[in-house]
Design a protein around this motif. Structure first.
Motif, PDB file in Angstrom:
ATOM      1  N   ASN A   7     -13.589   0.040   4.812  1.00  0.00           N
ATOM      2  CA  ASN A   7     -12.978   1.034   3.723  1.00  0.00           C
ATOM      3  C   ASN A   7     -11.882   1.752   4.347  1.00  0.00           C
ATOM      4  O   ASN A   7     -10.879   1.943   3.732  1.00  0.00           O
ATOM      5  N   TRP A   8     -12.102   2.457   5.285  1.00  0.00           N
ATOM      6  CA  TRP A   8     -11.118   3.467   6.123  1.00  0.00           C
ATOM      7  C   TRP A   8      -9.761   2.482   6.441  1.00  0.00           C
ATOM      8  O   TRP A   8      -8.876   2.813   6.266  1.00  0.00           O
ATOM      9  N   LEU A   9     -10.012   1.274   6.890  1.00  0.00           N
ATOM     10  CA  LEU A   9      -8.996   0.460   7.224  1.00  0.00           C
ATOM     11  C   LEU A   9      -8.221   0.084   6.068  1.00  0.00           C
ATOM     12  O   LEU A   9      -7.014   0.124   6.099  1.00  0.00           O
ATOM     13  N   TYR A  10      -8.998  -0.501   5.130  1.00  0.00           N
ATOM     14  CA  TYR A  10      -8.134  -0.649   3.759  1.00  0.00           C
ATOM     15  C   TYR A  10      -7.612   0.298   3.217  1.00  0.00           C
ATOM     16  O   TYR A  10      -6.393   0.282   2.654  1.00  0.00           O
ATOM     17  N   LYS A  11      -8.082   1.616   3.144  1.00  0.00           N
ATOM     18  CA  LYS A  11      -7.115   2.531   2.633  1.00  0.00           C
ATOM     19  C   LYS A  11      -5.932   3.004   3.522  1.00  0.00           C
ATOM     20  O   LYS A  11      -4.846   3.099   2.870  1.00  0.00           O
ATOM     21  N   ILE A  12      -6.144   2.853   4.776  1.00  0.00           N
ATOM     22  CA  ILE A  12      -4.754   3.006   5.734  1.00  0.00           C
ATOM     23  C   ILE A  12      -3.863   1.881   5.356  1.00  0.00           C
ATOM     24  O   ILE A  12      -2.524   2.117   5.268  1.00  0.00           O
ATOM     25  N   VAL A  13      -4.351   0.711   5.295  1.00  0.00           N
ATOM     26  CA  VAL A  13      -3.388  -0.482   4.914  1.00  0.00           C
ATOM     27  C   VAL A  13      -2.840  -0.137   3.687  1.00  0.00           C
ATOM     28  O   VAL A  13      -1.700  -0.564   3.190  1.00  0.00           O
ATOM     29  N   ASN A  14      -3.465   0.104   2.752  1.00  0.00           N
ATOM     30  CA  ASN A  14      -3.005   0.190   1.516  1.00  0.00           C
ATOM     31  C   ASN A  14      -1.826   1.528   1.313  1.00  0.00           C
ATOM     32  O   ASN A  14      -1.137   1.576   0.656  1.00  0.00           O
ATOM     33  N   PHE A  15      -2.305   2.555   2.046  1.00  0.00           N
ATOM     34  CA  PHE A  15      -1.278   3.477   2.154  1.00  0.00           C
ATOM     35  C   PHE A  15       0.087   3.308   2.873  1.00  0.00           C
ATOM     36  O   PHE A  15       1.147   3.458   2.147  1.00  0.00           O
ATOM     37  N   PHE A  16       0.005   2.282   3.915  1.00  0.00           N
ATOM     38  CA  PHE A  16       1.125   1.877   4.505  1.00  0.00           C
ATOM     39  C   PHE A  16       1.862   1.039   3.499  1.00  0.00           C
ATOM     40  O   PHE A  16       3.148   0.737   3.426  1.00  0.00           O
ATOM     41  N   LEU A  17       1.254   0.052   2.659  1.00  0.00           N
ATOM     42  CA  LEU A  17       1.877  -0.770   1.852  1.00  0.00           C
ATOM     43  C   LEU A  17       2.362  -0.155   0.725  1.00  0.00           C
ATOM     44  O   LEU A  17       3.402  -0.522   0.182  1.00  0.00           O
ATOM     45  N   PHE A  18       1.829   1.069  -0.024  1.00  0.00           N
ATOM     46  CA  PHE A  18       2.624   1.974  -0.795  1.00  0.00           C
ATOM     47  C   PHE A  18       3.576   2.450  -0.281  1.00  0.00           C
ATOM     48  O   PHE A  18       4.710   2.608  -0.963  1.00  0.00           O
ATOM     49  N   ILE A  19       3.754   3.040   0.962  1.00  0.00           N
ATOM     50  CA  ILE A  19       5.050   3.425   1.425  1.00  0.00           C
ATOM     51  C   ILE A  19       5.891   2.457   1.685  1.00  0.00           C
ATOM     52  O   ILE A  19       7.262   2.536   1.168  1.00  0.00           O
ATOM     53  N   LEU A  20       5.730   1.106   1.930  1.00  0.00           N
ATOM     54  CA  LEU A  20       6.680   0.129   2.025  1.00  0.00           C
ATOM     55  C   LEU A  20       7.161  -0.223   0.650  1.00  0.00           C
ATOM     56  O   LEU A  20       8.394  -0.561   0.658  1.00  0.00           O
ATOM     57  N   ALA A  21       6.329  -0.538  -0.239  1.00  0.00           N
ATOM     58  CA  ALA A  21       6.631  -0.564  -1.762  1.00  0.00           C
ATOM     59  C   ALA A  21       7.531   0.559  -2.090  1.00  0.00           C
ATOM     60  O   ALA A  21       8.752   0.128  -2.643  1.00  0.00           O
TER      61      ALA A  21
END
Length: 137
Positions: A7-21
């Motif tokens: 879950n933490w890894l998914y949150k981190i990935v989502n955060f970086f994907l949000f920054i990329l977006a």
């Protein structure tokens, strides 16, 4: 423990994907302003090739945003169908830009044909799996 880490890894990935977006959206806005300057600006009358280059780049960025959203919506999984469709549209865009080389045009159209056949096979497999699932029940 494993679920917590996942879950933490998914949150981190989502955060970086949000920054990329966000970065892609900023770049898209800059691209859009440059297109307006090329079209409207009297001192910067751009050629059609330049304008189409910016527009095609804009739509490529738009597809990246859509792919990021789809990736997050589908629980960190992009179905192969969407990747094939995105590939077809990218090749079609390439055909719009480069249309004076006959051999390259032939290869690109063959690539589109192969990808359409892949889509057809994917749909056949999906139908077969649905029928098999109904028979099991």
């Amino acid at each position: 423990m494993f679920e917590t880490c996942k879950n933490w890894l998914y949150k981190i990935v989502n955060f970086f994907l949000f920054i990329l977006a966000i970065l892609i959206l900023i770049y898209m806005a800059r691209d859009l302003l440059e297109v307006f300057q090329l079209i409207i600006g009297s001192e910067l009358k751009g050629s059609m090739a330049e304008i189409s280059d910016f527009i095609l780049g804009f739509f490529m960025l738009f597809e990246f945003i859509v792919m990021i959203i789809k990736y997050i919506e589908d629980t960190h999984n992009i179905p192969i169908k969407y990747l094939v469709i995105i590939s077809i549209t990218a090749i079609l865009r390439q055909l719009l830009v480069i249309h004076n080389n006959g051999l390259q045009t032939l290869f690109l159209t063959i690539a589109i044909l192969v990808l359409v056949v892949v889509l057809f096979v994917i749909e056949l497999i999906k139908e077969k799996e649905l029928k098999r699932g109904k028979q099991v029940k």
